[in-house]
Design a protein around this motif. Structure first.
Motif, PDB file in Angstrom:
ATOM      1  N   PHE A  38       0.837  -1.195   0.000  1.00  0.00           N
ATOM      2  CA  PHE A  38       0.000   0.000   0.000  1.00  0.00           C
ATOM      3  C   PHE A  38       0.875   1.249   0.000  1.00  0.00           C
ATOM      4  CE2 PHE A  38      -3.001  -3.138   1.441  1.00  0.00           C
ATOM      5  CZ  PHE A  38      -4.209  -2.697   0.915  1.00  0.00           C
ATOM      6  N   ASP A  39       0.329   2.313  -0.563  1.00  0.00           N
ATOM      7  CA  ASP A  39       1.038   3.591  -0.508  1.00  0.00           C
ATOM      8  C   ASP A  39       1.073   4.126   0.924  1.00  0.00           C
ATOM      9  OD1 ASP A  39       1.551   3.786  -3.281  1.00  0.00           O
ATOM     10  OD2 ASP A  39      -0.481   4.537  -3.625  1.00  0.00           O
ATOM     11  N   VAL A  40      -0.102   4.140   1.577  1.00  0.00           N
ATOM     12  CA  VAL A  40      -0.217   4.743   2.909  1.00  0.00           C
ATOM     13  C   VAL A  40      -0.867   3.754   3.865  1.00  0.00           C
ATOM     14  CG1 VAL A  40      -1.275   6.593   4.271  1.00  0.00           C
ATOM     15  CG2 VAL A  40      -0.365   7.082   1.983  1.00  0.00           C
ATOM     16  N   LEU A  41      -0.230   3.570   4.998  1.00  0.00           N
ATOM     17  CA  LEU A  41      -0.788   2.792   6.095  1.00  0.00           C
ATOM     18  C   LEU A  41      -1.223   3.758   7.185  1.00  0.00           C
ATOM     19  CD1 LEU A  41      -1.280   0.003   7.471  1.00  0.00           C
ATOM     20  CD2 LEU A  41       1.018   0.233   8.446  1.00  0.00           C
ATOM     21  N   VAL A  42      -2.478   3.664   7.610  1.00  0.00           N
ATOM     22  CA  VAL A  42      -2.987   4.482   8.710  1.00  0.00           C
ATOM     23  C   VAL A  42      -3.246   3.560   9.891  1.00  0.00           C
ATOM     24  CG1 VAL A  42      -4.826   6.009   9.504  1.00  0.00           C
ATOM     25  CG2 VAL A  42      -4.029   6.150   7.138  1.00  0.00           C
ATOM     26  N   ILE A  43      -2.656   3.888  11.032  1.00  0.00           N
ATOM     27  CA  ILE A  43      -2.807   3.062  12.230  1.00  0.00           C
ATOM     28  C   ILE A  43      -3.687   3.817  13.220  1.00  0.00           C
ATOM     29  CG2 ILE A  43      -1.616   1.851  14.077  1.00  0.00           C
ATOM     30  CD1 ILE A  43       0.879   1.810  12.295  1.00  0.00           C
ATOM     31  N   ALA A  68      -5.792  10.897   2.166  1.00  0.00           N
ATOM     32  CA  ALA A  68      -4.754  10.217   1.395  1.00  0.00           C
ATOM     33  C   ALA A  68      -5.343   9.541   0.167  1.00  0.00           C
ATOM     34  CB  ALA A  68      -4.040   9.190   2.273  1.00  0.00           C
ATOM     35  N   ARG A  69      -6.522   8.945   0.357  1.00  0.00           N
ATOM     36  CA  ARG A  69      -7.165   8.281  -0.782  1.00  0.00           C
ATOM     37  C   ARG A  69      -7.608   9.304  -1.823  1.00  0.00           C
ATOM     38  NH1 ARG A  69      -6.974   5.381  -4.305  1.00  0.00           N
ATOM     39  NH2 ARG A  69      -8.694   4.140  -5.128  1.00  0.00           N
ATOM     40  N   GLU A  70      -8.139  10.439  -1.370  1.00  0.00           N
ATOM     41  CA  GLU A  70      -8.529  11.501  -2.298  1.00  0.00           C
ATOM     42  C   GLU A  70      -7.329  12.036  -3.068  1.00  0.00           C
ATOM     43  OE1 GLU A  70     -12.382  13.766  -0.372  1.00  0.00           O
ATOM     44  OE2 GLU A  70     -10.425  14.183   0.505  1.00  0.00           O
ATOM     45  N   SER A  71      -6.149  11.910  -2.458  1.00  0.00           N
ATOM     46  CA  SER A  71      -4.924  12.382  -3.109  1.00  0.00           C
ATOM     47  C   SER A  71      -4.340  11.354  -4.061  1.00  0.00           C
ATOM     48  CB  SER A  71      -3.886  12.752  -2.036  1.00  0.00           C
ATOM     49  OG  SER A  71      -4.376  13.771  -1.193  1.00  0.00           O
ATOM     50  N   GLY A  72      -5.025  10.237  -4.203  1.00  0.00           N
ATOM     51  CA  GLY A  72      -4.609   9.239  -5.180  1.00  0.00           C
ATOM     52  C   GLY A  72      -3.851   8.056  -4.633  1.00  0.00           C
ATOM     53  N   ALA A  73      -3.637   8.006  -3.309  1.00  0.00           N
ATOM     54  CA  ALA A  73      -2.870   6.911  -2.714  1.00  0.00           C
ATOM     55  C   ALA A  73      -3.757   5.699  -2.439  1.00  0.00           C
ATOM     56  CB  ALA A  73      -2.231   7.383  -1.408  1.00  0.00           C
ATOM     57  N   ARG A  89     -18.116   4.802   6.137  1.00  0.00           N
ATOM     58  CA  ARG A  89     -18.828   4.552   4.872  1.00  0.00           C
ATOM     59  C   ARG A  89     -18.128   5.254   3.711  1.00  0.00           C
ATOM     60  NH1 ARG A  89     -23.453   5.223   8.233  1.00  0.00           N
ATOM     61  NH2 ARG A  89     -23.570   7.443   7.666  1.00  0.00           N
ATOM     62  N   SER A  90     -17.711   6.492   3.921  1.00  0.00           N
ATOM     63  CA  SER A  90     -17.046   7.236   2.858  1.00  0.00           C
ATOM     64  C   SER A  90     -15.704   6.609   2.511  1.00  0.00           C
ATOM     65  CB  SER A  90     -16.860   8.695   3.276  1.00  0.00           C
ATOM     66  OG  SER A  90     -16.337   9.464   2.221  1.00  0.00           O
ATOM     67  N   ALA A  91     -14.944   6.211   3.543  1.00  0.00           N
ATOM     68  CA  ALA A  91     -13.644   5.590   3.299  1.00  0.00           C
ATOM     69  C   ALA A  91     -13.790   4.303   2.475  1.00  0.00           C
ATOM     70  CB  ALA A  91     -12.953   5.292   4.627  1.00  0.00           C
ATOM     71  N   GLU A  92     -14.764   3.479   2.855  1.00  0.00           N
ATOM     72  CA  GLU A  92     -14.975   2.225   2.122  1.00  0.00           C
ATOM     73  C   GLU A  92     -15.413   2.497   0.686  1.00  0.00           C
ATOM     74  OE1 GLU A  92     -17.794   0.500   4.737  1.00  0.00           O
ATOM     75  OE2 GLU A  92     -16.289  -0.491   6.001  1.00  0.00           O
ATOM     76  N   ARG A  93     -16.272   3.482   0.502  1.00  0.00           N
ATOM     77  CA  ARG A  93     -16.740   3.827  -0.841  1.00  0.00           C
ATOM     78  C   ARG A  93     -15.592   4.310  -1.731  1.00  0.00           C
ATOM     79  NH1 ARG A  93     -20.444   6.768   0.829  1.00  0.00           N
ATOM     80  NH2 ARG A  93     -19.431   8.817   0.647  1.00  0.00           N
ATOM     81  N   LEU A  94     -14.629   4.994  -1.133  1.00  0.00           N
ATOM     82  CA  LEU A  94     -13.478   5.500  -1.884  1.00  0.00           C
ATOM     83  C   LEU A  94     -12.440   4.417  -2.164  1.00  0.00           C
ATOM     84  CD1 LEU A  94     -12.947   8.928  -0.068  1.00  0.00           C
ATOM     85  CD2 LEU A  94     -13.653   8.608  -2.444  1.00  0.00           C
ATOM     86  N   GLY A 145      -2.664  12.932   6.179  1.00  0.00           N
ATOM     87  CA  GLY A 145      -3.061  12.124   5.026  1.00  0.00           C
ATOM     88  C   GLY A 145      -2.515  12.668   3.722  1.00  0.00           C
ATOM     89  N   GLU A 146      -2.596  13.978   3.564  1.00  0.00           N
ATOM     90  CA  GLU A 146      -2.073  14.598   2.342  1.00  0.00           C
ATOM     91  C   GLU A 146      -0.569  14.438   2.240  1.00  0.00           C
ATOM     92  OE1 GLU A 146      -2.397  18.889  -0.003  1.00  0.00           O
ATOM     93  OE2 GLU A 146      -2.749  18.800   2.154  1.00  0.00           O
ATOM     94  N   GLN A 147       0.116  14.686   3.355  1.00  0.00           N
ATOM     95  CA  GLN A 147       1.575  14.574   3.341  1.00  0.00           C
ATOM     96  C   GLN A 147       2.037  13.139   3.131  1.00  0.00           C
ATOM     97  OE1 GLN A 147       3.829  17.083   3.429  1.00  0.00           O
ATOM     98  NE2 GLN A 147       2.104  18.515   3.347  1.00  0.00           N
ATOM     99  N   ALA A 148       1.312  12.196   3.720  1.00  0.00           N
ATOM    100  CA  ALA A 148       1.674  10.788   3.532  1.00  0.00           C
ATOM    101  C   ALA A 148       1.497  10.374   2.073  1.00  0.00           C
ATOM    102  CB  ALA A 148       0.825   9.907   4.442  1.00  0.00           C
ATOM    103  N   ALA A 149       0.434  10.846   1.431  1.00  0.00           N
ATOM    104  CA  ALA A 149       0.218  10.524   0.011  1.00  0.00           C
ATOM    105  C   ALA A 149       1.339  11.094  -0.848  1.00  0.00           C
ATOM    106  CB  ALA A 149      -1.140  11.069  -0.446  1.00  0.00           C
ATOM    107  N   GLN A 150       1.756  12.317  -0.541  1.00  0.00           N
ATOM    108  CA  GLN A 150       2.862  12.923  -1.286  1.00  0.00           C
ATOM    109  C   GLN A 150       4.164  12.165  -1.063  1.00  0.00           C
ATOM    110  OE1 GLN A 150       3.112  17.116  -0.363  1.00  0.00           O
ATOM    111  NE2 GLN A 150       0.993  17.519  -0.991  1.00  0.00           N
ATOM    112  N   ALA A 151       4.403  11.769   0.192  1.00  0.00           N
ATOM    113  CA  ALA A 151       5.623  11.011   0.501  1.00  0.00           C
ATOM    114  C   ALA A 151       5.624   9.667  -0.215  1.00  0.00           C
ATOM    115  CB  ALA A 151       5.735  10.805   2.015  1.00  0.00           C
ATOM    116  N   ALA A 152       4.451   9.039  -0.287  1.00  0.00           N
ATOM    117  CA  ALA A 152       4.353   7.750  -0.977  1.00  0.00           C
ATOM    118  C   ALA A 152       4.641   7.899  -2.464  1.00  0.00           C
ATOM    119  CB  ALA A 152       2.962   7.145  -0.758  1.00  0.00           C
ATOM    120  N   THR A 153       4.166   8.976  -3.059  1.00  0.00           N
ATOM    121  CA  THR A 153       4.442   9.240  -4.477  1.00  0.00           C
ATOM    122  C   THR A 153       5.946   9.390  -4.723  1.00  0.00           C
ATOM    123  OG1 THR A 153       2.298  10.306  -4.795  1.00  0.00           O
ATOM    124  CG2 THR A 153       4.039  10.836  -6.385  1.00  0.00           C
TER     125      THR A 153
END
Length: 467
Positions: free
Chosen positions: A2-7, A20-25, A136-141, A451-459
């Motif tokens: 996975f790009d981003v792990l959230v604990i 993070a998901r909205e940012s494409g991760a 619900r939103s997270a699962e939908r995304l 979340g945004e920073q983690a997505a950028q770091a993953a990229t």
């Protein structure tokens, strides 16, 4: 991978995962609790403190940045990072649109003694509804969610995240957000933090936990032992005086007793010990748990008469009720003679004024120590009511030091791919004290940043892998 792990599985973790998901991760969220108990302490919340320069939907009048900042300064007594605090304040003014996009609904403030129609936006259905909407939103995304998955340790290399360890499993990701809460449910850690007092008592033994039983601080302790920079006093927390009959865990909002400012509070020896009318209840309610924690046996008693009924949010559990003060004292296990003397001294000290529980009125005591500076009216109208109080810990303030990118630091150096949000870093803004709704403001702000920073770091990490 996975790009981003959230604990974590509460508000901050969900804000991070969704952002993070909205940012494409690609995102995996690990929640230690079973599904039925998901959401951490966020399931027990009900509002968010919001800056606004004019009327906005459910918020009346205005609550400008400087007033929010001064309120925070007052309750923390200056124990706050101004840069990070103002970041939270400004972000709070524009987060509700995003929250609505993910299913969170708001309602006008509840009536009673909260006085927060101007400062706080209330969640329709409370924190449980907010948590469910975010899941619900997270699962939908497309966020992957795993329950019953506590993380015991991380694999780190030179301050960078490599993998999370849960049971016998090793989970790699390109970036990680820590949002696993504080240590308020870890009785041994609370005992160590508070120590033994001069009376030979261990105060923490009498604490109740308002929130989740799953916040044991395992990951926080791992990070401290791993050399992460920390901030905060381990004995400081969101500590509220709650009904002594509340359950040990997960009592939540309904265990709070909100009539403190409308009467007096005495300790086991039937003595007053603090100004009950110091300020509006939403600004000062969270000091009373700590005040009670320093009293003998860590117990206090909130006393009102019939004049207070209707001016505060009634608690779930009815209080002791009696037609005379000695009878009430007996019901509460207090010395009737001493209790009656304390009330009589207070009554004599009350000076005439115009009572108004919605303002800092002029009803105060004179020549009384400690004073009562507002809403001081004689207790002389039976029946009388009493509520036994215990310290209720919501969340702890010891956490990881961050910058405005929510990065975890090691020796002053921010990690490239390890971030933190929520209770695990709230001590950067809340060194002590509390004001209603600010915990959700912090979690929402830093959850989205992390979340945004983690997505950028993953990229960036992905680009390095393919270079």
């Amino acid at each position: 991978m996975f790009d981003v792990l959230v604990i974590g599985g509460g508000n901050a973790a969900l804000c991070a995962a969704i952002t993070a998901r909205e940012s494409g991760a690609s995102v995996l969220l690990l929640e230690a609790a079973p599904r039925a108990w998901r959401g951490g302490n966020s399931q027990h919340t009900r509002n968010l403190r919001c800056m606004h320069d004019g009327p906005q939907d459910v918020l009346v009048d205005s609550y400008p940045e400087e007033e929010f900042w001064q309120d925070l300064q007052r309750v923390t007594e200056g124990n706050t990072d101004e840069h990070l605090a103002r970041l939270v304040i400004r972000t709070s003014s524009r987060c509700r649109t995003w929250m609505r996009q993910h299913g969170v609904n708001f309602q006008p403030p509840l009536s009673g003694a909260l006085h927060v129609a101007r400062t706080n936006a209330f969640f329709m259905g409370g924190g449980k509804a907010l948590v469910n909407a975010y899941y619900r939103s997270a699962e939908r995304l497309g966020v992957r969610i795993r329950y019953d998955t506590p993380v015991e340790a991380l694999e780190l290399k030179d301050g960078q995240f490599v993998a999370a360890l849960t049971g016998q499993e090793r989970i790699e990701a390109r970036a990680c957000v820590l949002a696993a809460g504080g240590f308020e449910s870890n009785r041994a850690w609370l005992r160590d933090a508070w120590g033994q007092n001069a009376r030979g008592e261990w105060p923490a033994d009498n604490f109740l936990i308002r929130g989740t039983r799953f916040n044991q601080g395992v990951l926080l302790k791992f990070m401290i032992d791993a050399g992460a920079d920390i901030i905060g006093d381990p004995s400081q927390s969101h500590c509220v005086a709650i009904d002594a009959r509340a359950p040990l865990y997960d009592g939540g909002i309904c265990t709070r007793v909100d009539c403190v400012s409308l009467g007096i509070v005495v300790n086991r020896d039937a003595e007053r010990f603090y100004d009950e009318g110091e300020d509006f209840w939403p600004k000062r309610y969270a000091i009373w748990g700590r005040l009670v924690a320093h009293q003998p046996d860590q117990i206090g008693y909130s006393i009102i008469d019939s004049k207070a009924i209707g001016h505060f949010m009634p608690p779930v559990f009815p209080g002791a009720r009696a037609n005379t003060l000695p009878e009430l004292a007996t019901l509460l296990g207090l010395d009737p003679v001493k209790f009656s003397a304390t009330v009589a001294a207070y009554n004599r000290a009350c000076r005439p004024g115009r009572f108004d529980h919605t303002t800092l009125d002029d009803c105060a005591t004179e020549n009384l120590s400690p004073p009562k500076t507002h809403w001081a009216r004689p207790l002389n109208t039976p029946p009388y009511y009493g509520y036994a109080l215990r310290p209720g810990i919501t969340f702890t303030y010891l956490g990881l030091k961050v910058n405005d990118r929510a990065a975890v630091h090691f020796g002053g150096i921010p990690s490239r791919n390890l971030f933190v949000a929520g209770e695990m870093m709230a001590g950067n803004v809340l060194g002590k004290g509390y004001t209603a709704g600010v915990g959700m403001s912090i979690g929402t702000t830093f959850g989205r940043i992390a979340g945004e920073q983690a997505a950028q770091a993953a990229t960036k990490e992905s680009r390095r892998e393919t270079a």
